[in-house]
Design a protein around this motif. Sequence first.
Motif, PDB file in Angstrom:
ATOM      1  N   THR B  46      34.564  -3.612 -31.069  1.00  0.00           N
ATOM      2  CA  THR B  46      33.605  -2.540 -30.793  1.00  0.00           C
ATOM      3  C   THR B  46      34.080  -1.709 -29.612  1.00  0.00           C
ATOM      4  O   THR B  46      34.032  -0.476 -29.651  1.00  0.00           O
ATOM      5  CB  THR B  46      32.212  -3.136 -30.509  1.00  0.00           C
ATOM      6  OG1 THR B  46      31.885  -4.029 -31.565  1.00  0.00           O
ATOM      7  CG2 THR B  46      31.161  -2.061 -30.421  1.00  0.00           C
ATOM      8  N   SER B  47      34.573  -2.389 -28.572  1.00  0.00           N
ATOM      9  CA  SER B  47      35.081  -1.653 -27.417  1.00  0.00           C
ATOM     10  C   SER B  47      36.239  -0.752 -27.812  1.00  0.00           C
ATOM     11  O   SER B  47      36.301   0.411 -27.421  1.00  0.00           O
ATOM     12  CB  SER B  47      35.556  -2.626 -26.339  1.00  0.00           C
ATOM     13  OG  SER B  47      34.515  -3.485 -25.971  1.00  0.00           O
ATOM     14  N   MET B  48      37.144  -1.289 -28.611  1.00  0.00           N
ATOM     15  CA  MET B  48      38.317  -0.508 -28.997  1.00  0.00           C
ATOM     16  C   MET B  48      37.929   0.685 -29.867  1.00  0.00           C
ATOM     17  O   MET B  48      38.523   1.747 -29.775  1.00  0.00           O
ATOM     18  CB  MET B  48      39.296  -1.404 -29.733  1.00  0.00           C
ATOM     19  CG  MET B  48      39.868  -2.444 -28.789  1.00  0.00           C
ATOM     20  SD  MET B  48      41.361  -3.151 -29.422  1.00  0.00           S
ATOM     21  CE  MET B  48      42.141  -3.652 -27.899  1.00  0.00           C
ATOM     22  N   ARG B  49      36.930   0.472 -30.707  1.00  0.00           N
ATOM     23  CA  ARG B  49      36.465   1.592 -31.540  1.00  0.00           C
ATOM     24  C   ARG B  49      35.852   2.691 -30.692  1.00  0.00           C
ATOM     25  O   ARG B  49      35.920   3.864 -31.042  1.00  0.00           O
ATOM     26  CB  ARG B  49      35.436   1.101 -32.555  1.00  0.00           C
ATOM     27  CG  ARG B  49      36.083   0.351 -33.673  1.00  0.00           C
ATOM     28  CD  ARG B  49      35.065  -0.141 -34.654  1.00  0.00           C
ATOM     29  NE  ARG B  49      35.754  -0.801 -35.746  1.00  0.00           N
ATOM     30  CZ  ARG B  49      35.160  -1.639 -36.578  1.00  0.00           C
ATOM     31  NH1 ARG B  49      33.878  -1.905 -36.431  1.00  0.00           N
ATOM     32  NH2 ARG B  49      35.840  -2.192 -37.544  1.00  0.00           N
ATOM     33  N   MET B  50      35.238   2.304 -29.597  1.00  0.00           N
ATOM     34  CA  MET B  50      34.667   3.326 -28.710  1.00  0.00           C
ATOM     35  C   MET B  50      35.779   4.015 -27.927  1.00  0.00           C
ATOM     36  O   MET B  50      35.732   5.224 -27.720  1.00  0.00           O
ATOM     37  CB  MET B  50      33.651   2.691 -27.768  1.00  0.00           C
ATOM     38  CG  MET B  50      32.353   2.333 -28.459  1.00  0.00           C
ATOM     39  SD  MET B  50      31.059   1.888 -27.296  1.00  0.00           S
ATOM     40  CE  MET B  50      31.507   0.215 -26.891  1.00  0.00           C
ATOM     41  N   ILE B  51      36.781   3.237 -27.515  1.00  0.00           N
ATOM     42  CA  ILE B  51      37.874   3.826 -26.748  1.00  0.00           C
ATOM     43  C   ILE B  51      38.644   4.836 -27.603  1.00  0.00           C
ATOM     44  O   ILE B  51      39.032   5.896 -27.148  1.00  0.00           O
ATOM     45  CB  ILE B  51      38.818   2.715 -26.212  1.00  0.00           C
ATOM     46  CG1 ILE B  51      38.085   1.878 -25.165  1.00  0.00           C
ATOM     47  CG2 ILE B  51      40.081   3.311 -25.612  1.00  0.00           C
ATOM     48  CD1 ILE B  51      38.812   0.609 -24.764  1.00  0.00           C
ATOM     49  N   THR B  52      38.803   4.509 -28.896  1.00  0.00           N
ATOM     50  CA  THR B  52      39.523   5.434 -29.786  1.00  0.00           C
ATOM     51  C   THR B  52      38.609   6.516 -30.344  1.00  0.00           C
ATOM     52  O   THR B  52      39.027   7.334 -31.144  1.00  0.00           O
ATOM     53  CB  THR B  52      40.125   4.672 -30.976  1.00  0.00           C
ATOM     54  OG1 THR B  52      39.080   3.923 -31.611  1.00  0.00           O
ATOM     55  CG2 THR B  52      41.213   3.723 -30.536  1.00  0.00           C
ATOM     56  N   ASN B  53      37.347   6.485 -29.929  1.00  0.00           N
ATOM     57  CA  ASN B  53      36.360   7.468 -30.370  1.00  0.00           C
ATOM     58  C   ASN B  53      36.104   7.432 -31.879  1.00  0.00           C
ATOM     59  O   ASN B  53      35.799   8.448 -32.494  1.00  0.00           O
ATOM     60  CB  ASN B  53      36.773   8.885 -29.951  1.00  0.00           C
ATOM     61  CG  ASN B  53      35.549   9.735 -29.623  1.00  0.00           C
ATOM     62  OD1 ASN B  53      34.463   9.196 -29.404  1.00  0.00           O
ATOM     63  ND2 ASN B  53      35.728  11.032 -29.597  1.00  0.00           N
TER      64      ASN B  53
END
Lengths: 238, 314
Positions: B46-53
Amino acid sequence: MKSILTIMKREFHAYFLSPIAYIFLSLYLVLTNFLFFQGFFIAGEASMRNYFELLPWLLLLFLPAITMRSWAEERKNRTLELLLTWPIKDSEVVSGKFFASFLFLALALLLSGTVPISVMLIGNPDEGIMIASYIGALFLGGAYIAVGMAVSSFTENQIVAFIGTVVLLLVGILLGHEGVIAFVPSSVAPILSGLSLEAHFNSIARGVLDSRDIIYYLSVIGLALFFNTQSLESRKWE
Amino acid sequence: MSEKMLEVTGLTKRFGSFTAVNNLSFTVNRGEVFGFLGPNGAGKSTSMRMITNFIPATSGEVRVDGISGAENDLLMKKKIGYLPESTPLYNDMSVEEYLRFVGELRGLKGAVLKRQMNEMIDVCSLTKMVKRPIGHLSKGYKQRVGLAQAMIHEPELLILDEPISGLDPNQIIEIRELIREMGKKKTVIYSSHILPEVAATCDRILIINNGELVTIGTPDEVTRQFTGKTTFLMKIVGDHSQMKTGFENLAEVISVQIVPEDSAVHVKIECNADESFGEILFDTVVARGWKLRELTHYVTTLEDVFTQLTGSKE
C-alpha cells in the motif's frame, strides 16, 4: 499522442496473439456471408439491405467479445497497476485501446467485403447507400466498442464483461424497436427512438448522412469513454 | 538536485475504517539502497502504491526528487521505475516486444530506444530469451523482465515490491546481485518480508508493522537498538544443580537458563557486559571444576529483532 499510438499498436497486435480473435473473426465472416447469401437469391435484389439489417445484431455478439478483455484482463493480471504508473494519462490509455478495437472492427468489415463485391458483380446496387451504410456501421460499432470497454473496466471477469455489454447494448437497441415503441405513450416514443442505437443506424443506412445521427454516436462514444476513464480513476476514490 | 531522493511525510491510507498505513514518515537519500521490511499485510505494498501514485494517500505527502505526485503526476512518474508485487507482465508479448513497448511509453525512440533495450537485455541476462513469449518464461526470468522494464528509462528511483519472493535460492542470488549492481548507480527501495535478504543488501532499513513505522536505521543500528544485553550459550559437563547459583553469583549476570541433557548441560546466560565477559565465564567454569565443551557469544540478528518487533503485537 505518441502514447496513444503505442498503446493502440500493442492492443491491436495482442488480438492476433491469442486464438480468440481468429475464432471470432472467422465466425463473424462465416455468419455474415451465410445469413446474407441465404436470403439474397430468394429476394432477387441487388442490394445489401438485408445485410445491414442483420449487422447491428451480429455486431452485438461480435464486438463485446472483442472488448471484454480490454480492461478485465488488465485487472485480473494486475498489469493495470504497471500501466497506470507509467507516465501516460489515463485518457491516452483509454483512447489507445478504443482505436485498437475500432481498427479491428474496420478489419472485420473489410474482410466481409466479399458481400458487397458479390452484389456488385451480380447486379447494380446503389453505391451511395452502401457507402453510407458502411459509415453507419463504423459509428454503430464504435459505440458498441466504447460501451463494451466501459463495462469491461468495472470487472476483472471477461464473461461478466461480455454478458454485461450485450445486455446493455440490447437495451440500447430495443429502446427504439417497434415492439417497444408500440407499448409506450406516443409522446415518449420519439424520445426512445431518439436514444436507440439501432434507429440512428437505420436512418444512416437509408443513405442519408444526417449530422444528428453522427452527433448521437459521437456522444455515446464520448460518454462511454468518459465513464471508462472515470472507472480507472475510481481506484482513487476509496 | 536534492540530496533527498524520496521524502514521505505523514503518509496515511484508510480503506473505510481500516487503516492500512498510519502516519508514515521517512526520507531516502540519493544513492541509497533502502529496505522496506515488514510481515505480510503490514502495509508495504500500500505504501509503495502511494509512493508511485497508483493510489492517492488519505493524507500525507510524497515527494520524489522534490516533486509531488499531486502537483505533477507525469513528471514524478518519469523519475520512477516500478516493479509491483507478483510482477505483472503481458504474457502474450515476447521479451523484445514488451521492452520496446515500455520503452516507447517511456518516451524513448530510435537509437536511444535500441541502445537501452540492448543494455537491459544484457544487464538482466535475457539474451537467450528475447524472442520468447513472456508467459513461457520461468519465474526468475519473468522477474528479470520486470526489472528490465523498471530500469529501461534509467530512472533515478527504483521501487521494487517483493522482487525476490517466490524465487528459488539460485534465482534469489542472481536477482540480489542485480539489485546490488543497480544500487551502485541509483536509489533503490525494495520491500521484503525476508529479513536476511534485506540485511545483506541494504544501506538502511525501515521496519513497518500494522501500518506503522517500527524503526528505521542501518541494519547495525536497528540491531543494536534492540539489544541492550549480551547473551552467551555454553555447553558444560558437570553437576547441573550447582550451575544456576554458580553463575547467578556473578554481578553482571541478569538471567541463567539451564537445560540438562544426557552428557552435558546447556546454559544460556544473559548479562550486562560485553563480549569479554566470556573470559570470566570460562574462569568460573574452571574454578568450579566443570568441563567446558562450548562457549559462544550469541549475536542478536536482525531476525530476532524483527520477530521481537513484529510478532509481539499480534
